[in-house]
Design an enzyme around this catalytic site. Structure first.
Site, mmCIF file in Angstrom:
data_model
loop_
_atom_site.group_PDB
_atom_site.id
_atom_site.type_symbol
_atom_site.label_atom_id
_atom_site.label_comp_id
_atom_site.label_asym_id
_atom_site.label_seq_id
_atom_site.Cartn_x
_atom_site.Cartn_y
_atom_site.Cartn_z
ATOM 1 N N LYS A 1 0.846 -1.219 0.000
ATOM 2 C CA LYS A 1 0.000 0.000 0.000
ATOM 3 C C LYS A 1 0.865 1.245 0.000
ATOM 4 O O LYS A 1 0.577 2.235 -0.664
ATOM 5 C CB LYS A 1 -0.946 -0.032 1.201
ATOM 6 C CG LYS A 1 -2.075 -1.037 0.975
ATOM 7 C CD LYS A 1 -2.874 -1.345 2.213
ATOM 8 C CE LYS A 1 -3.943 -2.392 1.869
ATOM 9 N NZ LYS A 1 -4.134 -3.409 2.863
ATOM 10 N N GLN B 1 -4.952 -2.575 9.470
ATOM 11 C CA GLN B 1 -4.678 -3.800 8.722
ATOM 12 C C GLN B 1 -5.287 -5.003 9.448
ATOM 13 O O GLN B 1 -5.027 -5.216 10.631
ATOM 14 C CB GLN B 1 -3.157 -3.983 8.570
ATOM 15 C CG GLN B 1 -2.766 -5.139 7.679
ATOM 16 C CD GLN B 1 -3.132 -4.968 6.204
ATOM 17 O OE1 GLN B 1 -3.370 -3.857 5.754
ATOM 18 N NE2 GLN B 1 -3.203 -6.068 5.503
ATOM 19 N N ASP C 1 -11.109 2.227 4.035
ATOM 20 C CA ASP C 1 -11.652 0.931 3.596
ATOM 21 C C ASP C 1 -13.100 1.039 3.159
ATOM 22 O O ASP C 1 -13.628 0.178 2.475
ATOM 23 C CB ASP C 1 -11.612 -0.062 4.768
ATOM 24 C CG ASP C 1 -10.331 -0.880 4.792
ATOM 25 O OD1 ASP C 1 -9.944 -1.313 5.888
ATOM 26 O OD2 ASP C 1 -9.731 -1.099 3.719
HETATM 27 N N1 LIG Z 1 -8.110 -3.086 6.609
HETATM 28 C C1 LIG Z 1 -7.758 -3.927 5.585
HETATM 29 N N2 LIG Z 1 -8.081 -3.578 4.320
HETATM 30 C C2 LIG Z 1 -7.725 -4.384 3.266
HETATM 31 O O1 LIG Z 1 -8.030 -4.051 2.100
HETATM 32 C C3 LIG Z 1 -7.020 -5.587 3.521
HETATM 33 C C4 LIG Z 1 -6.728 -5.913 4.857
HETATM 34 N N3 LIG Z 1 -7.095 -5.068 5.871
HETATM 35 N N4 LIG Z 1 -6.079 -7.063 5.172
HETATM 36 C C5 LIG Z 1 -5.583 -7.923 4.137
HETATM 37 C C6 LIG Z 1 -6.428 -7.845 2.901
HETATM 38 C C7 LIG Z 1 -5.782 -8.435 1.676
HETATM 39 N N5 LIG Z 1 -5.852 -7.376 0.703
HETATM 40 C C8 LIG Z 1 -5.351 -7.535 -0.606
HETATM 41 C C9 LIG Z 1 -5.326 -6.489 -1.489
HETATM 42 C C10 LIG Z 1 -4.779 -6.649 -2.764
HETATM 43 C C11 LIG Z 1 -4.233 -7.853 -3.137
HETATM 44 C C12 LIG Z 1 -3.605 -7.999 -4.478
HETATM 45 O O2 LIG Z 1 -3.398 -7.016 -5.169
HETATM 46 N N6 LIG Z 1 -3.259 -9.251 -4.875
HETATM 47 C C13 LIG Z 1 -2.640 -9.489 -6.162
HETATM 48 C C14 LIG Z 1 -1.687 -10.674 -6.053
HETATM 49 C C15 LIG Z 1 -0.584 -10.419 -5.105
HETATM 50 C C16 LIG Z 1 0.288 -9.246 -5.563
HETATM 51 O O3 LIG Z 1 0.529 -9.149 -6.763
HETATM 52 O O4 LIG Z 1 0.659 -8.459 -4.682
HETATM 53 C C17 LIG Z 1 -3.705 -9.845 -7.207
HETATM 54 O O5 LIG Z 1 -4.837 -10.208 -6.803
HETATM 55 O O6 LIG Z 1 -3.366 -9.732 -8.399
HETATM 56 C C18 LIG Z 1 -4.247 -8.915 -2.258
HETATM 57 C C19 LIG Z 1 -4.815 -8.764 -0.997
HETATM 58 C C20 LIG Z 1 -6.353 -6.248 1.263
HETATM 59 N N7 LIG Z 1 -6.648 -6.445 2.536
#
Ligand SMILES: Nc1nc(=O)c2c([nH]1)NC[C@@H]1CN(c3ccc(C(=O)N[C@@H](CCC(=O)O)C(=O)O)cc3)C=[N+]21
Length: 287
Positions: A53, A97, A120
């Site tokens: 982020k 987070q 969020d």
């Molecule tokens: N308060 C809070 N808000 C969140 O938004 C939050 C959180 N806690 N805790 C954890 C999860 C997980 N999360 C992700 C966001 C983007 C990818 C992402 O971009 N993934 C890539 C693959 C991995 C990469 O390329 O980094 C994709 O889907 O292409 C993954 C996981 C947000 N989260």
């Protein structure tokens, strides 16, 4: 016929280009948007997400406010950290987070975030504002899905959309977004209590799967030519013993669907782009 893949990474990059210009315009007004992150403990996965982020912020010129607390932090220490971000004019939005360490009360923490700084878009006040059609930061994953479909000209007005999964971060708010006048879709919210899931998914022009069940949606459950969005992100250990993430959509679906939003490379990058968008929008209103 194989489906057209809707590239969330490329669309997220376009959105970041647009945000970079908006951040420049804010700088001319002496305003620098600031995103805060609160990380409690040393979980490597959470640290990786938070680092991502802050990398995203640096790419568009948003200032980062990192708050880290030890894994044994007390609820009061967390409350204090949140109160400081609520009061900090340099912070236009922040996230706690998730998941938090088990000894902490997550609901109490999330509800003490100033709703206007809820990057969020998942604060009860903001979900309530969404229900009522009031202005509010929107939940990032649902908003990212709608934005991706809109930018790839997937017709939503009058479309039958099957949402599979009724979770608080995706399925439930997604139905609210899609039934706004600006989207005008007809939504069927499917879940573990749904009888004959395939009957609903086969009747849909768009199927969005956010159930957290690997391979749940198979080719026979999809109306040929429909749009399919894979939101699932389940960590599985492969035969090689290595952990990897898998989606809710069986790969064979690409043989029958018209358009597919894959995982990875689809909803995830859009989620992160919407987080940045929420912060820039709050800074534009604050100015
Ligand atoms: N308060 C809070 N808000 C969140 O938004 C939050 C959180 N806690 N805790 C954890 C999860 C997980 N999360 C992700 C966001 C983007 C990818 C992402 O971009 N993934 C890539 C693959 C991995 C990469 O390329 O980094 C994709 O889907 O292409 C993954 C996981 C947000 N989260």
């Amino acid at each position: 016929m194989t489906a057209t893949i809707l590239d969330g990474k490329a669309t997220a990059a376009e959105i970041k280009d647009e945000l970079r210009a908006r951040v420049k315009a804010l700088a001319e007004r002496g305003i620098t948007p600031g995103l805060g992150t609160v990380l409690v403990g040393e979980d490597p996965g959470s640290q990786a997400y938070v680092n991502g982020k802050h990398r995203d912020c640096a790419e568009v010129g948003i200032a980062s406010l990192r708050v880290t607390l030890p894994a044994d932090a007390t609820q009061e220490q967390l409350d204090t950290a949140l109160a400081e971000l609520n009061a900090d004019p340099a912070c236009h939005g922040y996230i706690v987070q998730l998941p938090l360490p088990g000894h902490l009360d997550t609901q109490r923490a999330l509800e003490s975030i100033d709703p206007d700084k809820d990057a969020d878009g998942l604060h009860p006040v903001n979900l309530g504002r969404l229900v009522l059609g009031y202005d509010a930061p929107l939940p990032c994953t649902p908003r990212g899905i709608v934005e991706l479909l809109r930018r790839h000209d997937v017709p939503l007005s009058g479309a039958n959309v099957a949402v599979v999964g009724r979770g608080n971060t995706v399925g439930r708010p997604l139905g609210l977004l899609l039934t706004r006048r600006s989207e005008n879709a007809t939504v069927t919210l499917c879940h573990t209590g749904t009888l004959d899931l395939a009957a609903h998914t086969r009747a849909a022009d768009v199927v969005i799967v956010a159930a957290g069940v690997p391979g749940l949606l198979t080719a026979d459950m999809v109306n040929p030519g429909a749009t399919v969005v894979d939101v699932g992100i389940t960590r599985v250990i492969g035969e090689d013993g290595k952990g990897r993430y898998t989606g809710d959509v069986d790969p064979e679906v690409t043989e029958v669907a018209g358009k597919v939003v894959p995982m990875p490379g689809g909803v995830g990058p859009m989620t992160r782009a919407m987080l940045l968008t929420n912060v820039v929008e709050r800074a534009e209103r604050a100015g």
